[in-house]
Write a protein that holds these residues in place. Structure first.
Motif, PDB file in Angstrom:
ATOM      1  N   GLY A  41     -27.092  -9.121  33.161  1.00  0.00           N
ATOM      2  CA  GLY A  41     -27.195  -9.835  34.432  1.00  0.00           C
ATOM      3  C   GLY A  41     -28.288 -10.881  34.363  1.00  0.00           C
ATOM      4  O   GLY A  41     -29.007 -10.989  33.364  1.00  0.00           O
ATOM      5  N   ARG A  89     -32.454  -9.334  43.532  1.00  0.00           N
ATOM      6  CA  ARG A  89     -31.399  -9.733  44.492  1.00  0.00           C
ATOM      7  C   ARG A  89     -31.435 -11.239  44.733  1.00  0.00           C
ATOM      8  O   ARG A  89     -30.402 -11.890  44.843  1.00  0.00           O
ATOM      9  N   GLU A  92     -29.885 -12.969  41.824  1.00  0.00           N
ATOM     10  CA  GLU A  92     -28.423 -12.813  41.881  1.00  0.00           C
ATOM     11  C   GLU A  92     -27.826 -13.714  42.960  1.00  0.00           C
ATOM     12  O   GLU A  92     -26.749 -14.299  42.783  1.00  0.00           O
ATOM     13  N   ARG A 101     -22.886 -17.937  37.128  1.00  0.00           N
ATOM     14  CA  ARG A 101     -22.405 -16.921  36.175  1.00  0.00           C
ATOM     15  C   ARG A 101     -21.308 -17.462  35.254  1.00  0.00           C
ATOM     16  O   ARG A 101     -21.191 -17.046  34.103  1.00  0.00           O
TER      17      ARG A 101
END
Ligand code: N01
Length: 533
Positions: A41, A89, A92, A101
């Protein structure tokens, strides 16, 4: 016939805050860019460092991207200092908001990058997937990403669990009722020890060098404060960029030497900043990192606080550091010294009783054996150069970067390296980097690199490379600036002193504003000190 690697305009290594923003800017310029990321991630540091108590030491309203006003207006931080889960968070959210992404190849560790002189491109190889080729290679690998676990004899025989704070298991770790040993008392140790003490039945802290730590005074972020900042966010961002550390402008450094103030005044200044909490303590006076006598007044103030909090005078003395305060990075804590008043927490001073080895059941020192169920290594990182050295980077004539830097990292502006064309290092050694609010330094470098690549394209250049002379002059300059400060007086990771065998060179450059001006001038002068081909 082997297929040639897929060509990109830019390959970016790492999807932390640097790699994410670099991808965003590259796309905005119409570049075909790819990020390669070892983790599954985004978030870099905040993806890996999930240890209990992990939290940013820079206040939330300042530790965030400034490049997009809608982003900074929309995002709401819950605490004065954001914890790791909230920062992750946020990372993201940024990845989703800017559709990043799709440009990131996750779970793929770059192993090698070789400059192909004929093609004028980098060939980048990884532990998974095909090789790719890049006109520009941007290392967004982070300054504190190469975790260091010391080689302690017998470690492989330990029957319990071992963890490193910088590689904390994503599923979390339940230390409830367990006997835990923590080795290391830098920022990660100091943040995690009070939280681990909440769970563990017994906690043994193995301290080699005591660290200075100032209370964070964390708490919920006052919505009125956040609103006031957002009403003119640009003002805070601009003021922060004028600070030597690129943050903290709301509590500016007092423009006076510590010994110029009388005793009461000096003490009042330290008390006020201690009560406010956080890094601004080091801004109490303007000579704390320049004058040993001035520094000692602040150091002794903190030692006094330790003696006031820690009930056992012997433990308090062991926790009291003797080096210059701020020489190793200052730590920011929540309840660190108080933790040593708890009956199930003990401190082992490794300077008095060094570790002899790890056994199947715990850690043995010269004074005896500590039975443990888990060992936490809070032992830090091979900083600034470690992540780059772990990749086989080869420039002109096959020269390896790790060989070129055997006597310490040599860069121009912390951005380019002679002999390594079209290679950029974000927050590299020789730039203010780890001495600053990292997000400001990251944005500054990404913007500079973006402008540079745009310039190359506009003028039909295919390569850019730092000249050897400009680089060596820059290295001398960085050393001379560091030499004016007290930074080189202790065994810090800024110097590489925590890595056995690493050449000791002070790697970052103190002073963000002057540095940023220099970078702007270099660009305005047609990239002075770089050869454009
Ligand atoms: O690592 P460190 P860290 N035996 O290197 C000890 C950033 N950060 O992960 O001082 C015994 O500071 C070592 O002892 P010594 C921040 O920039 C930010 O804590 O070398 N002990 C030291 O006590 C920070 O500075 C946040 O004598 C050994 C400790 O391990 C940087 O990351 C949070 C040893 C290592 O301390 C690194 O911090 C956390 C050995 N063989 C970290 N080897 C924020 O909030 C090492 N030690 C943003």
């Amino acid at each position: 016939m082997t297929e040639s690697p897929r060509p990109f305009d830019m390959v970016i290594v790492g999807a932390g805050f640097a790699g994410m923003y670099m991808l965003h800017r590259a796309r905005g310029m119409g570049l075909d860019a790819l990020v390669i990321e070892a983790g599954t991630g985004v978030g870099g540091t905040w993806f890996w460092n999930r240890y209990p108590g992990a939290r940013c030491d820079v206040e939330s309203m300042e530790y965030s991207y400034s490049f997009d006003d809608d982003l900074q207006q929309e995002w709401e931080w819950s605490e004065r200092y954001a914890g790791q889960p909230e920062i992750l968070r946020y990372a993201e959210h940024v990845a989703d908001r800017f559709d990043l992404r799709s440009g990131i190849r996750f779970d793929t560790r770059v192993t090698a990058a070789h400059w192909d002189e004929g093609a004028g491109r980098w060939t980048v190889r990884a532990d998974a997937g095909d090789a790719v080729s890049a006109q520009h290679l941007v290392m967004a690998t982070g300054c504190l990403s190469a975790a260091m676990t010391p080689a302690i004899p017998g470690a492989e025989r330990f029957a319990g669990d071992t963890f490193h704070t910088g590689r904390w298991p994503h599923e979390g770790v339940d230390l409830t009722g367990r006997r835990v040993g923590v080795i290391g008392t830098g920022s990660s140790g100091i943040q995690s020890i009070p939280v681990i003490a909440e769970e563990a039945s017994e906690l043994v802290v193995f301290q080699r060098t005591p660290a200075y730590t100032v209370p964070a005074r964390n708490g919920p972020l006052d919505p009125a404060e956040a609103e006031a900042i957002k009403a003119d966010y640009g003002k805070l961002r601009a003021a922060d960029r004028l600070m030597p550390t690129a943050f903290g402008s709301r509590v500016p450094r007092r423009d006076e030497g510590a010994l110029q103030a009388d005793d009461d005044d000096r003490l009042a200044e330290y008390e006020a900043r201690w009560d406010r909490g956080g890094f601004t303590f080091l801004g109490s006076f303007n000579d704390l990192l320049l004058d040993p006598a001035a520094n000692e007044t602040a150091a002794e103030f903190v030692r006094g606080k330790i003696r006031g909090v820690v009930q056992d005078p012997e433990v308090a003395e062991r926790l009291a550091p003797s080096q210059v305060i701020g020489c190793k990075r200052l730590c920011i804590d929540t309840g660190y010294y108080e933790t040593f008043n708890r009956p199930h927490v003990s401190l082992v001073d490794l300077r008095e009783t060094p570790i002899e080895g790890i056994t199947p059941t715990g850690i043995g020192t010269t004074a005896g054996h500590h039975d443990l169920d888990a060992i936490v290594f809070a032992t830090g990182f091979d900083a600034m150069t470690g992540a780059l050295a772990r990749i086989d980077i080869r420039g002109r004539d096959g020269v390896a970067l790790r060989d070129a830097w055997a006597a310490g990292p040599h860069t121009y502006l912390g951005l380019g390296v002679s002999g390594f064309p079209n290679l950029f290092t974000i927050t590299g050694p020789g730039s203010p980097s780890v001495l600053t609010n990292m997000i400001v330094s990251i944005e500054h470098h990404v913007d500079w690199i973006s402008d540079c690549v745009a310039h190359l394209r506009a003028h039909g250049h295919r390569t850019i490379e730092a000249t050897f002379d400009a680089q060596e002059e820059w290295v001398d300059f960085v050393n001379s600036v560091a030499g004016l400060t007290l930074f080189p007086t202790c065994n810090s990771w800024y110097l590489g002193a925590n890595v056995p065998g690493k050449t000791r060179v002070f790697m970052p450059l103190p002073g963000f504003p002057t540095y940023a001006e220099t970078c702007a001038q270099v660009a305005a002068d047609g990239y002075r000190g770089f050869a454009l081909g």
